[in-house]
Design a protein around this motif. Sequence first.
Motif, PDB file in Angstrom:
ATOM      1  N   UNK A 158     -11.954  21.977  -7.145  1.00 40.24           N
ATOM      2  CA  UNK A 158     -13.207  21.982  -7.913  1.00 40.24           C
ATOM      3  C   UNK A 158     -13.427  20.675  -8.663  1.00 40.24           C
ATOM      4  N   UNK A 159     -14.689  20.321  -8.815  1.00 38.09           N
ATOM      5  CA  UNK A 159     -15.072  19.165  -9.620  1.00 38.09           C
ATOM      6  C   UNK A 159     -15.444  19.633 -11.028  1.00 38.09           C
ATOM      7  N   UNK A 160     -15.275  18.750 -11.986  1.00 37.99           N
ATOM      8  CA  UNK A 160     -15.609  19.062 -13.375  1.00 37.99           C
ATOM      9  C   UNK A 160     -17.113  19.332 -13.505  1.00 37.99           C
ATOM     10  N   UNK A 173      -8.395  22.040 -14.933  1.00 42.77           N
ATOM     11  CA  UNK A 173      -8.466  20.690 -14.384  1.00 42.77           C
ATOM     12  C   UNK A 173      -7.491  19.773 -15.113  1.00 42.77           C
ATOM     13  N   UNK A 174      -6.824  18.883 -14.384  1.00 42.19           N
ATOM     14  CA  UNK A 174      -5.876  17.968 -15.045  1.00 42.19           C
ATOM     15  C   UNK A 174      -6.592  16.909 -15.863  1.00 42.19           C
ATOM     16  N   UNK A 175      -5.836  16.286 -16.764  1.00 43.20           N
ATOM     17  CA  UNK A 175      -6.377  15.173 -17.554  1.00 43.20           C
ATOM     18  C   UNK A 175      -6.336  13.887 -16.735  1.00 43.20           C
ATOM     19  N   UNK A 176      -7.260  13.003 -17.016  1.00 44.94           N
ATOM     20  CA  UNK A 176      -7.292  11.709 -16.331  1.00 44.94           C
ATOM     21  C   UNK A 176      -6.068  10.894 -16.733  1.00 44.94           C
ATOM     22  N   UNK A 177      -5.244  10.487 -15.775  1.00 44.26           N
ATOM     23  CA  UNK A 177      -4.037   9.739 -16.135  1.00 44.26           C
ATOM     24  C   UNK A 177      -4.339   8.287 -16.480  1.00 44.26           C
ATOM     25  N   UNK A 178      -3.502   7.699 -17.313  1.00 45.37           N
ATOM     26  CA  UNK A 178      -3.624   6.284 -17.662  1.00 45.37           C
ATOM     27  C   UNK A 178      -2.766   5.490 -16.683  1.00 45.37           C
ATOM     28  N   UNK A 235     -20.247   2.692  -7.414  1.00 44.23           N
ATOM     29  CA  UNK A 235     -19.877   3.801  -8.294  1.00 44.23           C
ATOM     30  C   UNK A 235     -19.174   4.896  -7.502  1.00 44.23           C
ATOM     31  N   UNK A 236     -18.042   5.337  -8.030  1.00 43.16           N
ATOM     32  CA  UNK A 236     -17.382   6.534  -7.516  1.00 43.16           C
ATOM     33  C   UNK A 236     -17.221   7.494  -8.682  1.00 43.16           C
ATOM     34  N   UNK A 237     -16.794   8.707  -8.407  1.00 42.84           N
ATOM     35  CA  UNK A 237     -16.676   9.688  -9.484  1.00 42.84           C
ATOM     36  C   UNK A 237     -15.213  10.027  -9.752  1.00 42.84           C
ATOM     37  N   UNK A 238     -14.946  10.449 -10.994  1.00 48.31           N
ATOM     38  CA  UNK A 238     -13.603  10.907 -11.375  1.00 48.31           C
ATOM     39  C   UNK A 238     -13.660  12.356 -11.839  1.00 48.31           C
ATOM     40  N   UNK A 239     -14.517  13.137 -11.241  1.00 43.71           N
ATOM     41  CA  UNK A 239     -14.703  14.528 -11.660  1.00 43.71           C
ATOM     42  C   UNK A 239     -13.619  15.462 -11.116  1.00 43.71           C
ATOM     43  N   UNK A 240     -12.616  14.909 -10.455  1.00 42.66           N
ATOM     44  CA  UNK A 240     -11.432  15.700 -10.139  1.00 42.66           C
ATOM     45  C   UNK A 240     -10.648  15.997 -11.414  1.00 42.66           C
ATOM     46  N   UNK A 241     -10.982  15.264 -12.484  1.00 39.25           N
ATOM     47  CA  UNK A 241     -10.322  15.425 -13.778  1.00 39.25           C
ATOM     48  C   UNK A 241     -11.323  15.982 -14.785  1.00 39.25           C
ATOM     49  N   UNK A 242     -10.802  16.592 -15.824  1.00 38.03           N
ATOM     50  CA  UNK A 242     -11.647  17.218 -16.825  1.00 38.03           C
ATOM     51  C   UNK A 242     -12.479  16.168 -17.562  1.00 38.03           C
ATOM     52  N   UNK A 243     -13.780  16.429 -17.642  1.00 34.98           N
ATOM     53  CA  UNK A 243     -14.755  15.545 -18.282  1.00 34.98           C
ATOM     54  C   UNK A 243     -14.782  14.156 -17.650  1.00 34.98           C
ATOM     55  N   UNK A 244     -14.403  14.070 -16.387  1.00 30.85           N
ATOM     56  CA  UNK A 244     -14.474  12.793 -15.683  1.00 30.85           C
ATOM     57  C   UNK A 244     -15.914  12.409 -15.371  1.00 30.85           C
TER      58      UNK A 244
END
Length: 769
Positions: A298-300, A168-173, A586-595
């Motif tokens: 996949x989701x985290x 999974x990619x990292x959450x970008x800044x 609320x939305x989710x950021x689980x497209x990224x690792x540990x989101x």
Amino acid sequence: MAEAHAAVAFSFSVTQEGLNVHISHDALKGVYLSGIRSWRKRFVRFLNRFASGVFPAKFWSLGLLTLILLSGALLGYDVTCGFNAKIHDAFFTSQSFLTWMCSYTITCTLIWLAGVLLIRYLLKLLLSYHGFMFEPHGKISMSTKLWAVCTKILGGSNPQLYSYQASLPRLPVPAIKDTINRYLRSVRPLLCDADYDQMVKLSDEFSVTMASRLQRYLVLKSWWATNYVSDWWEQYVYLAGRGPIMVNSNYYGMDLLYHQPTSKQTSRAASFVHALFAFRSTLDKENIKPIKVNGVVPLCSAQYERIFNTCRLPGVDNDTLHHWMDARHIAVLHQGRWFKVMCYKNGQLLGPKELEEVFETILNNKSAPSPGEENLAALTAGDRIPWAQARNQHFSNGVNKKSLHAIEKSAFVVVLDDEEHNLSEEDCTGLSNYGRSLLHGNCNNRWFDKSFNIVFFANGRLGLNAEHSWADAPIMSHVVEQALGFEYMHLSYDSDGKVSGVATVRPVPPQRLAWSISDECQEVINTSLALARNLADDVHLNVRAFKHFGKGLVKTFKMSPDAFIQAALQLAHLRDKGHFALTYEASMTRLFREGRTETVRSCTSEMVAFARSMEDPNSTDEERHTLLRKAADFHVSQYKEAMIGKGVDRHLFCLYVVSKYLKLESPFLQKVLTEPWRLSTSQTPHQQEMAIDLKKFPRFLSGGGGFGPVADDGYGVSYIICHENLIMFHISSKSSSSETNSDRFGDNIERAMLDMKDLCEKMKGKAKR
């Protein structure tokens, strides 16, 4: 107590004849089996981590590669193009057949690992693409189709729960400029011209003074840490709070609405507890498929690690989360008395029939609570500092420490409640009382620090109360869905409502936890209880089933059901209060690792324009419908941007944390972080990974769940789109506020939904003509 004596493996006494040793073979056997189970679990975890480390490759592919290279070598072909010769010369001096076999083994392993790393890197690149989310419905581009095919191929087959974590990619800044522009756009409809100009001035000052410096630290953290948001979010938003977590942080979830398999409390508790442990067993083996968006991305799954055996521990400065590797027992609360219930015997999970016997033993136990025990759980409902101090002073040794440890380490807490909550399709007036009981109970009959409490009511209904810091609601929703599905499909009850079947083993009797609570500690308990009850009494909760229509009809309008509901909430709020408010979805950021989550600021200029048009008698239906579609489309786009890391609030929150570390004061960030969310909303996911077909089993409908109000003069709204023709709304506010009334707001939501339906149907009819 008899059960305590049985736990002693050996004892000895000195007599006139000498040393007399007594050995309990049953206890020694229990210790042996416990150790075997623990080491087996560690071994399985090690194998799973190893398999996930090389996924999507399989171990048999290493053997196949070795066979191909060795076969080529035996036939006189150097498939490695001289690489094996270099490996041989580097490691060996002998030219024997054995050394060449060893060198080929090393060569094959290195080539295989290089291939694994290459595939995983390519998969991470593919998973970093999020353009598929913005493709028009039904008009997928060729490039997205090719991307999906490649992702499925490289994604491998039969993944386990954590197989994709490393890919999974990292959450970008996000860029500072983009975040500030999005923020200013979100507050424009809520501010007058003078206030908006002042906010623009503050943002400009922030941009030219410290923004770049703070951003550099965040970018550095994003390179170093797995996720630049999640650890700070958990630490400072959840664990650092010093106020009560009951109502303010914990949330609740309901049972199936229209299916109650039994009215026997102990029987329902036995079946559902067994189902939860069966799910935990599957989770420990990681034999759960990761949830995928559109069956591709996949989701985290990181949040699943702390579902069971987890507890929030109070601290004077901040709380901590503690997770135990294993726990074979649950803590049970009944009529103010605490029990420890072993759910395994000889390494085997007890069946529902055995657990039913244990719970009936507890109900038949008529002993009175020890002094201070009845209200003990109120410590977890009050302020955190008094609880932390009391824990350090009164629960650090002796029986109190041992008993408290039994609660905190338990797999989860079971509450056998004396209340009854009856629901029916015709009469849903009991829903609100049902929700209030799950949200806070009597303030002394839920252990709010535990990862989750399962509450079983006297008539067989169940529900849960979950602590929020360890994970977000979709994770707990998934667990409950799986357990309900297991009970629904695989467990049964006889004509008397008792669990079907026959007990095969004799369970360990429940152990009553012992307490020695001083008068000083009881004063702290009573103070926490009084504070918690004042907080609970101030909650006004309205839970209602909206049965007029559901997502089925909204989809015929070619509109997102979530966007439709968010538009209805804005219209309802305008009618309820006469103005708009800063809105949190609320939305989710689980497209990224540990989101975890991101905020969608739902009160946009487009939503405001639509809501005002509905109250403007001079607006035509065509204008209103056009504005509704524009508002819904922008909301969907904004929601997707939040999911791919382009939100506003988590970025600004992390910039604020960095500014505090650097001891820099930013009026802009201070202003942003102190703005109250007077309308806080969340959608509870339904049917995330459920095998039950709602068309075949239409009564398998969840009641959803809810949470307390975020602002003193605001509303908290949770909703679940249950099926084609049902939406559940959970609306909370504070009774002490003269500006809010949950019943009134619920009526306004219902009216707004119906008015919007009439509008869309009218325009749909005109389009056909």
